[in-house]
Design an enzyme around this catalytic site. Structure first.
Site, PDB file in Angstrom:
ATOM      1  N   ASP A 142       0.696  -1.262  -0.126  1.00  0.00           N
ATOM      2  CA  ASP A 142      -0.111   0.031   0.019  1.00  0.00           C
ATOM      3  C   ASP A 142       0.900   1.078   0.107  1.00  0.00           C
ATOM      4  O   ASP A 142       0.678   2.087  -0.686  1.00  0.00           O
ATOM      5  CB  ASP A 142      -1.007   0.072   1.089  1.00  0.00           C
ATOM      6  CG  ASP A 142      -2.139  -1.035   1.217  1.00  0.00           C
ATOM      7  OD1 ASP A 142      -1.774  -2.047   0.640  1.00  0.00           O
ATOM      8  OD2 ASP A 142      -3.150  -0.438   1.501  1.00  0.00           O
ATOM      9  N   ARG A 187       0.026   4.780  17.473  1.00  0.00           N
ATOM     10  CA  ARG A 187      -0.191   5.726  16.632  1.00  0.00           C
ATOM     11  C   ARG A 187       0.140   7.252  17.044  1.00  0.00           C
ATOM     12  O   ARG A 187       1.003   7.803  15.903  1.00  0.00           O
ATOM     13  CB  ARG A 187      -1.853   6.017  16.086  1.00  0.00           C
ATOM     14  CG  ARG A 187      -2.213   4.689  15.558  1.00  0.00           C
ATOM     15  CD  ARG A 187      -1.116   3.739  14.571  1.00  0.00           C
ATOM     16  NE  ARG A 187      -1.558   3.035  13.897  1.00  0.00           N
ATOM     17  CZ  ARG A 187      -0.688   1.999  13.201  1.00  0.00           C
ATOM     18  NH1 ARG A 187       0.455   2.068  13.409  1.00  0.00           N
ATOM     19  NH2 ARG A 187      -1.421   0.929  12.438  1.00  0.00           N
ATOM     20  N   ASP A 211      -7.285   4.498  12.650  1.00  0.00           N
ATOM     21  CA  ASP A 211      -5.833   4.883  12.393  1.00  0.00           C
ATOM     22  C   ASP A 211      -5.895   6.362  11.917  1.00  0.00           C
ATOM     23  O   ASP A 211      -5.025   7.052  12.139  1.00  0.00           O
ATOM     24  CB  ASP A 211      -4.994   3.806  11.780  1.00  0.00           C
ATOM     25  CG  ASP A 211      -4.514   2.726  12.876  1.00  0.00           C
ATOM     26  OD1 ASP A 211      -4.602   3.041  13.925  1.00  0.00           O
ATOM     27  OD2 ASP A 211      -4.122   1.602  12.291  1.00  0.00           O
TER      28      ASP A 211
END
Length: 414
Positions: free
Chosen positions: A17, A96, A125
């Site tokens: 990705d 995160r 996220d």
């Protein structure tokens, strides 16, 4: 040559990705800085750096954030007994803000106006990354490809990404990817999507990577003594082997090793995403699970009952704030400060047995314990008069009597 639209710092993993996103951003006219955070995932960082450079990244930053991840993010979660919806120990959620904080610092230092990430438009996220970025770099502009119609209409699935990769010389794994999505760090590994989207499907035996199957784990336990100061572990000793670790990173890595060996920390849950949908997730959190149980024990041993009730409520709120991406909010800062204050006397040693997927508390000691052996003893009177309990019970019975008197009157009127 067309003029650059500006510089973007991409949170880069080296996977399909974000490799495609890197090339796509260049295709759109941006200069790309690739940023890869080492937070304990199993990754060939040298290969990832070379790959990003080969794909045209202007610069590549690989940052080892493991120690600060443990000390500044995992330890506050341990102090809070942070657990979302009673089961999820928040391994991805607390990573995160750690990753995005460093991403923002790089963007500011490099004069980048943009940051980008590969988070899906349906998940949590994207919120966690972007709320951190906006909080710490208010002027930043965020490029979220999976929310841009031009991108997600072009790449409707993995096949489209694979075709794009082959066309642009992006190396991809020869073997097929596992039929689920995985995110790993020092705290845990999470699995979701693919065949796991049907919540009835059982997790395949080969899914788990951090933990042994408890049925196949050793038949004899590891006994650990975990020493706490101000609510965080400062030393772990394996009682049988005599091994001792006392740095934050080494403590957590060792607890992962022992927990993984005995199959500790597996959960399979359906949770409520902040964005409003339910999702099925499977998590492995071996070291975090051991610490969750040990910390609960030493906290109850050393903390006043009413303070702990307040702290439990703050822990629930803290967990929701972390899950929803508000680590850098004023309310989270306030709650974190209150929780840290509550931990001032949470110190001592807890002995635990780790065996067959379970953590068993064996004993505890602390010089700041509120446990009074003489006061509670069945064999010694201590500084307590049992006669006082009669009045205590009668006073507490007053409202019960009144409540049931009212019920009796209502029954008699029917």
């Amino acid at each position: 040559m067309s003029k650059s639209k500006g510089t973007v710092v991409l949170a880069y993993s080296g996977g399909l990705d974000t490799s495609c996103i890197l090339v796509w951003l260049k295709e759109q006219g941006y200069d790309v800085i690739a940023y890869l955070a080492n937070i304990g995932q199993d990754e060939d960082f040298d290969a990832a750096q070379k790959k990003a450079q080969s794909l045209g990244a202007k610069k590549v930053f690989i940052e080892d954030l493991r120690a600060e991840f443990v000390e500044e993010f995992i330890w506050p979660a341990v102090q809070a007994s942070a657990i979302y919806e009673d089961r999820y120990l928040l391994g991805t959620s607390i990573a995160r803000p750690c990753i995005a904080r460093r991403q923002v610092k790089i963007a500011q230092r490099e004069g980048a106006q943009f940051v980008s990430h590969g988070a899906t438009g349906k998940g949590n996220d994207q919120i966690r990354f972007e709320l951190t970025c906006y909080a710490l770099y208010p002027e930043v502009k965020i490029i979220a490809p999976w929310r841009i119609p031009e991108f997600y209409n072009r790449f409707k699935g993995r096949k489209d990404l694979m075709d794009f990769a082959q066309k642009h010389g992006i190396s991809v794994p020869v073997t097929p990817k596992a039929p689920w999505s995985m995110d790993a760090n020092l705290m845990h590994i999470s699995y979701e999507s693919g065949i796991l989207e049907n919540p009835k499907n059982h997790a395949p035996d080969d899914l788990y990577q951090m933990t042994k199957n408890p049925a196949e784990s050793p038949d004899s336990p590891d006994v650990l003594e975990i020493e706490f100061a101000k609510g965080v572990p400062v030393k772990v000793t394996n009682v049988k082997e005599g091994k001792c670790v006392d740095s934050a990173l080494q403590i957590f890595m060792y607890l992962n090793e022992i927990g993984g060996k005995h199959g500790v920390g597996r959960v399979d849950i359906v949770e409520n995403r902040f964005i409003g949908m339910k999702s099925r997730g499977i998590y492995e959190t071996p070291g975090g699970t051991i610490l969750y149980h040990a910390h609960l024990d030493i906290e109850t041993f050393t903390m006043d009952r009413e303070v702990r009730k307040l702290k439990q409520g703050l822990g629930v709120k803290f967990s929701e704030l972390i899950y929803n991406g508000f680590w850098y909010s004023p309310e989270c800062e306030f709650v974190r400060h209150c929780i840290q204050k509550s931990q001032e006397n949470v110190e001592g040693k807890v002995q635990v047995s780790v065996l067959k997927g379970q953590v068993y508390i064996l004993g505890r000691e602390s010089r700041k314990s509120l446990y009074n052996e003489e006061l509670v003893s069945m064999d010694v009177q201590g500084d307590y008069d049992p006669c006082d309990a009669s009045g205590f019970i009668k006073i507490n019975a007053v409202r019960l009597k009144e409540y049931h008197r009212l019920l009796s009157q209502a029954d008699s009127q029917h």
